[in-house]
Design an enzyme around this catalytic site. Sequence first.
Site, PDB file in Angstrom:
ATOM      1  N   SER A 170       6.745  -2.167   3.523  1.00 32.38           N
ATOM      2  CA  SER A 170       6.440  -0.814   3.050  1.00 32.38           C
ATOM      3  C   SER A 170       7.370   0.263   3.611  1.00 32.38           C
ATOM      4  CB  SER A 170       4.973  -0.538   3.373  1.00 32.38           C
ATOM      5  OG  SER A 170       4.559   0.681   2.871  1.00 32.38           O
ATOM      6  N   ASP A 212       7.932   0.414  -0.799  1.00 33.36           N
ATOM      7  CA  ASP A 212       7.460  -0.584  -1.757  1.00 33.36           C
ATOM      8  C   ASP A 212       6.722   0.062  -2.929  1.00 33.36           C
ATOM      9  OD1 ASP A 212       5.311   0.132  -0.172  1.00 33.36           O
ATOM     10  OD2 ASP A 212       4.404  -1.865  -0.180  1.00 33.36           O
ATOM     11  N   ASP A 237       4.080   2.089  -3.275  1.00 36.14           N
ATOM     12  CA  ASP A 237       2.638   2.247  -3.450  1.00 36.14           C
ATOM     13  C   ASP A 237       2.132   3.588  -2.921  1.00 36.14           C
ATOM     14  OD1 ASP A 237       2.807   1.650  -0.771  1.00 36.14           O
ATOM     15  OD2 ASP A 237       1.481  -0.101  -0.840  1.00 36.14           O
ATOM     16  N   GLU A 272      -5.470   8.339   0.364  1.00 40.00           N
ATOM     17  CA  GLU A 272      -5.207   8.691   1.749  1.00 40.00           C
ATOM     18  C   GLU A 272      -4.296   9.913   1.705  1.00 40.00           C
ATOM     19  OE1 GLU A 272      -5.456   4.950   4.571  1.00 40.00           O
ATOM     20  OE2 GLU A 272      -3.656   4.824   3.368  1.00 40.00           O
ATOM     21  N   ARG A 310      -7.834   7.833  17.193  1.00 36.78           N
ATOM     22  CA  ARG A 310      -8.173   6.438  16.842  1.00 36.78           C
ATOM     23  C   ARG A 310      -6.988   5.535  17.168  1.00 36.78           C
ATOM     24  NH1 ARG A 310      -5.295   5.591  12.221  1.00 36.78           N
ATOM     25  NH2 ARG A 310      -6.193   3.556  11.839  1.00 36.78           N
ATOM     26  N   PRO A 311      -7.279   4.276  17.500  1.00 34.94           N
ATOM     27  CA  PRO A 311      -6.158   3.361  17.725  1.00 34.94           C
ATOM     28  C   PRO A 311      -5.528   3.019  16.379  1.00 34.94           C
ATOM     29  CG  PRO A 311      -8.268   2.202  17.952  1.00 34.94           C
ATOM     30  CD  PRO A 311      -8.601   3.634  17.667  1.00 34.94           C
ATOM     31  N   SER A 312      -4.215   3.027  16.295  1.00 31.70           N
ATOM     32  CA  SER A 312      -3.533   2.663  15.046  1.00 31.70           C
ATOM     33  C   SER A 312      -3.764   1.197  14.738  1.00 31.70           C
ATOM     34  CB  SER A 312      -2.033   2.931  15.186  1.00 31.70           C
ATOM     35  OG  SER A 312      -1.320   2.166  14.223  1.00 31.70           O
ATOM     36  N   GLY A 313      -3.816   0.862  13.452  1.00 37.34           N
ATOM     37  CA  GLY A 313      -3.939  -0.536  13.052  1.00 37.34           C
ATOM     38  C   GLY A 313      -2.578  -1.178  12.805  1.00 37.34           C
ATOM     39  N   ARG A 335      -3.440   7.291  17.718  1.00 34.71           N
ATOM     40  CA  ARG A 335      -3.074   8.443  16.900  1.00 34.71           C
ATOM     41  C   ARG A 335      -4.016   9.614  17.192  1.00 34.71           C
ATOM     42  NH1 ARG A 335       0.758   6.531  13.635  1.00 34.71           N
ATOM     43  NH2 ARG A 335       0.445   4.516  12.626  1.00 34.71           N
TER      44      ARG A 335
HETATM   45  P1  NG1 Z   1      -2.566   3.159  11.029  1.00 37.41           P
HETATM   46  O1  NG1 Z   1      -1.329   2.712  11.736  1.00 37.41           O
HETATM   47  O2  NG1 Z   1      -3.784   2.300  11.249  1.00 37.41           O
HETATM   48  O3  NG1 Z   1      -2.826   4.624  11.242  1.00 37.41           O
HETATM   49  C1  NG1 Z   1      -1.188   3.500   8.728  1.00 37.41           C
HETATM   50  C2  NG1 Z   1      -1.633   4.696   7.910  1.00 37.41           C
HETATM   51  C3  NG1 Z   1      -2.742   4.263   6.971  1.00 37.41           C
HETATM   52  C4  NG1 Z   1      -2.352   3.065   6.114  1.00 37.41           C
HETATM   53  C5  NG1 Z   1      -1.770   1.957   6.998  1.00 37.41           C
HETATM   54  C6  NG1 Z   1      -1.209   0.794   6.219  1.00 37.41           C
HETATM   55  C7  NG1 Z   1      -1.853   7.049   8.606  1.00 37.41           C
HETATM   56  C8  NG1 Z   1      -2.427   7.992   9.590  1.00 37.41           C
HETATM   57  N1  NG1 Z   1      -2.144   5.757   8.798  1.00 37.41           N
HETATM   58  O4  NG1 Z   1      -2.305   3.013   9.437  1.00 37.41           O
HETATM   59  O5  NG1 Z   1      -3.125   5.343   6.177  1.00 37.41           O
HETATM   60  O6  NG1 Z   1      -1.476   3.455   5.094  1.00 37.41           O
HETATM   61  O7  NG1 Z   1      -0.728   2.469   7.861  1.00 37.41           O
HETATM   62  O8  NG1 Z   1       0.078   0.979   5.758  1.00 37.41           O
HETATM   63  O9  NG1 Z   1      -1.154   7.463   7.674  1.00 37.41           O
HETATM   64 ZN    ZN Z   2       3.809   1.098   0.911  1.00 37.02          ZN
END
Ligand code: NG1
Ligand code: ZN
Length: 554
Positions: free
Chosen positions: A75, A289, A291, A381, A507-510, A516
């Site tokens: 992405s 990508d 999206d 989002e 929140r912890p990023s995924g 973040r």
């Molecule tokens: P994380 O890293 O969990 O914040 C980010 C984006 C999500 C989503 C995912 C997947 C922000 C704040 N977070 O997640 O919205 O798009 O990547 O690509 O934009």
């Molecule tokens: Zn993407």
Amino acid sequence: MPETIFLNFVDMDLGAITKYSALHAKPNGLILQYGTAGFRTKAEHLDHVMFRMGLLAVLRSKQTKSTIGVMVTASHNPEEDNGVKLVDPLGEMLAPSWEEHATCLANAEEQDMQRVLIDISEKEAVNLQQDAFVVIGRDTRPSSEKLSQSVIDGVTVLGGQFHDYGLLTTPQLHYMVYCRNTGGRYGKATIEGYYQKLSKAFVELTKQASCSGDEYRSLKVDCANGIGALKLREMEHYFSQGLSVQLFNDGSKGKLNHLCGADFVKSHQKPPQGMEIKSNERCCSFDGDADRIVYYYHDADGHFHLIDGDKIATLISSFLKELLVEIGESLNIGVVQTAYANGSSTRYLEEVMKVPVYCTKTGVKHLHHKAQEFDIGVYFEANGHGTALFSTAVEMKIKQSAEQLEDKKRKAAKMLENIIDLFNQAAGDAISDMLVIEAILALKGLTVQQWDALYTDLPNRQLKVQVADRRVISTTNAERQAVTPPGLQEAINDLVKKYKLSRAFVRPSGTEDVVRVYAEADSQESADHLAHEVSLAVFQLAGGIGERPQPVTS
Ligand code: NG1
Ligand code: ZN
């Protein structure tokens, strides 16, 4: 069930798996997690993951008796990264229990791999004699071609059939999977099928616009030097009657996602490099990508204005609501956002538009899930990833209305029908979203400034904080409140109280190893201060590492 175990052993050619797996060996000790966006890391660490996801896709296909998709992309990440995600039968994200299987399989050491494969097959009662079919797509990263070949190796060694679509946007792969599993009713599972379906709906829709002057006919598109450029260029002549697109950052020289693309524009709140913008020209950016999409323009004073996912959701949901009123259908329409949605957008939707708004955790699968509860669910989002979902019952009702109703109502029903066809129902799609937005602007005779003026975004700031273990932060209430570590939420509450129209959460990023921080307030200065103070609280209370967070300098 000893019988099943016996069958499993017989039906998997374990010798071949071992042999081929050794050609895609896992680097010792490497641990990866199937997150909200699948696996994502440096491309050179992903060969074994690709091979194994090929294997897993075959098992999932056998279990669901359906075509499964595998997309090779990272992405908006830098060009050196790559990633992979599996697409479930209806074009959806992989089911949660299979995300766990994916993580186990990817992390198994070479000698344990077979055992894990057999475990998954047993747990999920996979009939190994069932046929399997997997479709594969990839983005334009230099590493993607070889990595998708590793996926194919995995599919083949487990006896799966496959079709390699080669270069595709992520949403196009979702579309292919959806088409193949719905017997062609949704559309043809070819790239022409995709172009034809979307373009036909777009051209029909825009024919109804009374004002389709030059202003509405041209759009500048920043393609992040990615796959979006190739696909838009191929698609352009299908819809050229309704819209002319001028492509920038088309990959002919620049680097993927570097100083351009939707993520860059959204997070830096400035235009991409490589695009010349005249005042009041309508521009948009895709991500790597295709999206995600965000819009923007420069006003007459040269100020940059971002139109993000929240404002896109607002435009789309208001228009859909108007059409429903016109045809006299009382269907329930809801908007789904995350905690990152600008407070002004939520207020506008609830108070002015009178549309119910719901908040879910970050990650489109959560939004998608919630949106399915409505007749029409619009979800985005703030970063520009989203779509509108229509329940099957609503789709049928609208198609009937388009046949039966009298003139004016029929026109509205026809428009809705075209919008349903335009949205890629399987996933958020920058191309679909772009065409829907362009059609709505033309139909309503709205300029980009008028769209922007629906409401004014509250100034906001997003920051990242490094901590030793981001899992010490847990949250509730759709990630808007921290439960642990103790004292953190109280500290945030006290800081927020110091500012007007303020809000903050952490929140912890995924997808990254960071925490973040988000803050908004009545002025940019206040939002910056608040975000900085909250970062310091995180640093102190959640085990910050490295340098203390510095004040924001803009
Ligand atoms: P994380 O890293 O969990 O914040 C980010 C984006 C999500 C989503 C995912 C997947 C922000 C704040 N977070 O997640 O919205 O798009 O990547 O690509 O934009
Ligand atoms: Zn993407």
